[in-house]
Design an enzyme around this catalytic site. Structure first.
Site, short mmCIF file in Angstrom:
data_model
loop_
_atom_site.label_atom_id
_atom_site.label_comp_id
_atom_site.label_asym_id
_atom_site.label_seq_id
_atom_site.Cartn_x
_atom_site.Cartn_y
_atom_site.Cartn_z
CE LYS A 1 29.35 37.52 15.55
NZ LYS A 1 30.41 38.55 15.31
CG ASP A 2 34.04 36.59 15.98
OD1 ASP A 2 34.20 37.56 15.24
OD2 ASP A 2 33.22 36.57 16.93
N GLY B 1 23.40 34.85 21.33
CA GLY B 1 24.59 34.12 20.91
C GLY B 1 25.49 33.80 22.08
CG HIS B 2 27.52 36.94 24.20
ND1 HIS B 2 26.97 38.13 23.79
CD2 HIS B 2 28.83 36.98 23.84
CE1 HIS B 2 27.90 38.87 23.22
NE2 HIS B 2 29.04 38.20 23.22
CD GLN C 1 37.97 36.11 18.55
OE1 GLN C 1 38.21 37.31 18.42
NE2 GLN C 1 36.94 35.65 19.25
N GLY D 1 30.90 41.66 26.83
CA GLY D 1 29.66 42.20 27.37
C GLY D 1 28.63 42.48 26.30
N GLY E 1 32.10 31.33 19.73
CA GLY E 1 31.16 31.23 18.62
C GLY E 1 31.88 31.12 17.29
#
Length: 282
Positions: free
Chosen positions: A149-150, A34-35, A153, A29, A147
């Site tokens: 960025k992670d 980006g989302h 992950q 949320g 994304g």
């Protein structure tokens, strides 16, 4: 736009549309550009898109961070509504997703889970793997979007798909940045204006590392970053690592056969900021 609170309701809505290609964007949320870029990619490549909004308790090693994580579901739904009417929002409570026991499973992700975030946030990737596998089981997408960025992950999710033998295509998407270069994050809303402005130093430093990459050793670059943040009173460097992009193993020396990536984590007050940049071959 309907918000589905249970797996049963969500599956009924998906079955009603019977898409041959179902895209999925898992989020916690507090949506930002980006989302939305992930959602746009999912809409472009699929007949239907599911966006989950769930702040996952098992991937937080800091309970204060979990408590303060922004929750803005009405605003999130309004944002998604501007993109498409082919989006379903899944916003479960923890019990619907986990059942009676809200706890992490244990995964054998191997060496990639022991580097960087794995070393600094014990149990974090087990929490990520648990919630993503539960979400995959609930949504049953054909493709899922994350994304870069992670970046660590993202590699963990790819390993999860391999371990669980999911037939899901994992799509990594470019980092979206603020006008000052700071990587977009829901946590950015917790920064003061001064912190936000000063946090531009993360990306600026990564860019300087890339400029120096061919002419400097990894040891010298590590020293350059350490010295840069030692001079700064608002930003504390948690770690800076140059790693082999394929294995995520911390690099000591460059080899021209490997591709490398820089990873940085900095805290601004109580807010933890991460960023990454590909450096290319050694």
């Amino acid at each position: 736009m309907n918000i589905y609170k249970t797996q049963v309701e969500l599956k009924e809505a998906i079955t009603l549309q019977s898409p041959s290609k179902l895209g999925f964007v898992p989020t916690m949320g507090a949506l930002h550009d980006g989302h939305l870029s992930l959602v746009e990619k999912a809409i472009e490549e699929n007949e239907l898109c599911v966006v989950s909004i769930f702040v996952n308790p098992t991937q937080f090693d800091n309970l204060n961070d979990l408590k303060k994580y922004p929750r803005t579901i009405k605003k999130d739904a309004d944002l998604l509504k501007t993109l498409s009417d082919q989006i379903l929002i899944y916003a479960p409570n923890a019990e619907d997703l986990y059942g009676a026991k809200i706890k992490s499973s244990t995964f054998k992700f191997g060496p990639i889970a022991k580097e960087m975030e794995g070393a600094y946030r014990l149990g974090h990737f087990d929490g990520v793997g648990t919630v993503v596998s539960l979400l995959f089981d609930a949504v049953q997408p054909t493709a899922a979007y994350f994304g870069e960025k992670d970046f660590q992950q993202l590699q963990i999710i790819k390993k999860l798909v391999e371990i669980k033998e999911y037939n899901i295509r994992i799509v990594g998407c470019d980092i979206i940045r603020e006008t000052n270069g700071l990587a977009r994050s829901s946590r950015n809303t917790r920064l003061s204006k001064v912190q936000f402005d000063e946090a531009a130093l993360l990306y600026k430093t990564l860019q300087e590392v890339k400029q120096k990459w061919q002419s400097s050793s990894i040891l010298d670059l590590n020293g350059f970053v350490k010295n840069t943040f030692e001079k700064h009173h608002l930003l504390d460097l948690e770690y800076f690592v140059i790693a082999n992009e394929a294995t995520l193993k911390t690099a000591i020396r460059k080899r021209n056969t490997n591709t490398y990536r820089a990873f940085i984590v900095v805290t601004a007050g109580e807010v933890r900021l991460i960023d990454t940049l590909s450096l290319g071959k050694g």
